[in-house]
Design an enzyme around this catalytic site. Sequence first.
Site, PDB file in Angstrom:
ATOM      1  N   LYS A  65       0.819  -1.227   0.000  1.00 37.49           N
ATOM      2  CA  LYS A  65       0.000   0.000   0.000  1.00 37.49           C
ATOM      3  C   LYS A  65       0.850   1.273   0.000  1.00 37.49           C
ATOM      4  CE  LYS A  65      -3.901  -2.222   2.217  1.00 37.49           C
ATOM      5  NZ  LYS A  65      -4.828  -2.248   3.348  1.00 37.49           N
ATOM      6  N   ASP A 102      -9.656   2.347   3.158  1.00 35.14           N
ATOM      7  CA  ASP A 102      -9.595   1.527   4.383  1.00 35.14           C
ATOM      8  C   ASP A 102     -10.243   2.224   5.581  1.00 35.14           C
ATOM      9  OD1 ASP A 102      -8.317  -0.688   3.308  1.00 35.14           O
ATOM     10  OD2 ASP A 102      -6.322   0.142   3.615  1.00 35.14           O
TER      11      ASP A 102
END
Length: 277
Positions: A65, A102
Amino acid sequence: MPRYALLGWPVGHSRSPGMQLAGFQALGLSATYECLAIPPEEFSARVAELPAQGFAGWNVTVPHKERMFQACHQVAGEEARAAHSVNTVVVREGKTYGYSTDGIGVARALEHDFGMKAMPSRQLYLGAGGAAQAAAMYAARHGATEIFLANRTLEKAQALAQRIRENAPQCQVHPLPLSQAPDAIPHCDILFQCTSLGLHPGDPLPIPAETIPKSLPVFDFVYTPSAFREALQRRGNPVSDGLEMLLQQGMESFQIWTGHPAPEKEMRQGLGARTTP
Ligand code: ATR
């Protein structure tokens, strides 16, 4: 036909393809979603090739990420910019635009699993890796007033604390070693288990279960069955695994890619998740 994918290392166990394909099908969109296992050393080169190979977007998971945050042509989302983490990429005219879904995924999962409509004020995180980074940064920017970051490697907690202070100066942040996490528990309304402990059978518990009062809600990012969650469930704690969060972050990615609201019922079924209570 547009192609979508999940980029990770490894990605074999993912439930994302079932969830996203169910979403495409429900809206009558013809698109594919595949898992691409990409080792860290090949990441930049492989990502640069994806637009030419017909990929219209992708998700990014552990451990890429932060690498994806660096590799985007443009970090388009505010949350991604603050968290230094990109889990969703959309391709427009050959250029890659990065977002992080997220944090919103966690917030929606807190509401679904614990009935928490507002962000809990005082939060304890075990771990300071990618998962803690996105969740704690989002929480600090959206209503948490005090955050404790307990990590095995104290320097990583300190670095994350510093970035949170820069992005959300109104939130107090306290880094501490993982062994001192139990001292912070009495000051917190929720505990987030963000270490990778529990992914492998036989992993030790991050902290002893008996240091956690039965009334404290615990949100665990590991969605495979874990000894930690089992111990807490036996004690009667409200416990959430990462499955609802996986659904919610995936629905947000779906909307970014397609421009359509995500079909929740079908995507939940595709994920194999529980139905809404
Ligand atoms: P993720 O993106 O899932 O958060 P990560 O970035 O690799 O994955 O982070 C893993 C987290 O689990 C880190 O906080 C790590 O602690 P360190 O920063 O000290 O490495 C934590 N972790 C992993 N193995 C651990 C162990 N055996 N004991 C305690 N913490 C551990």
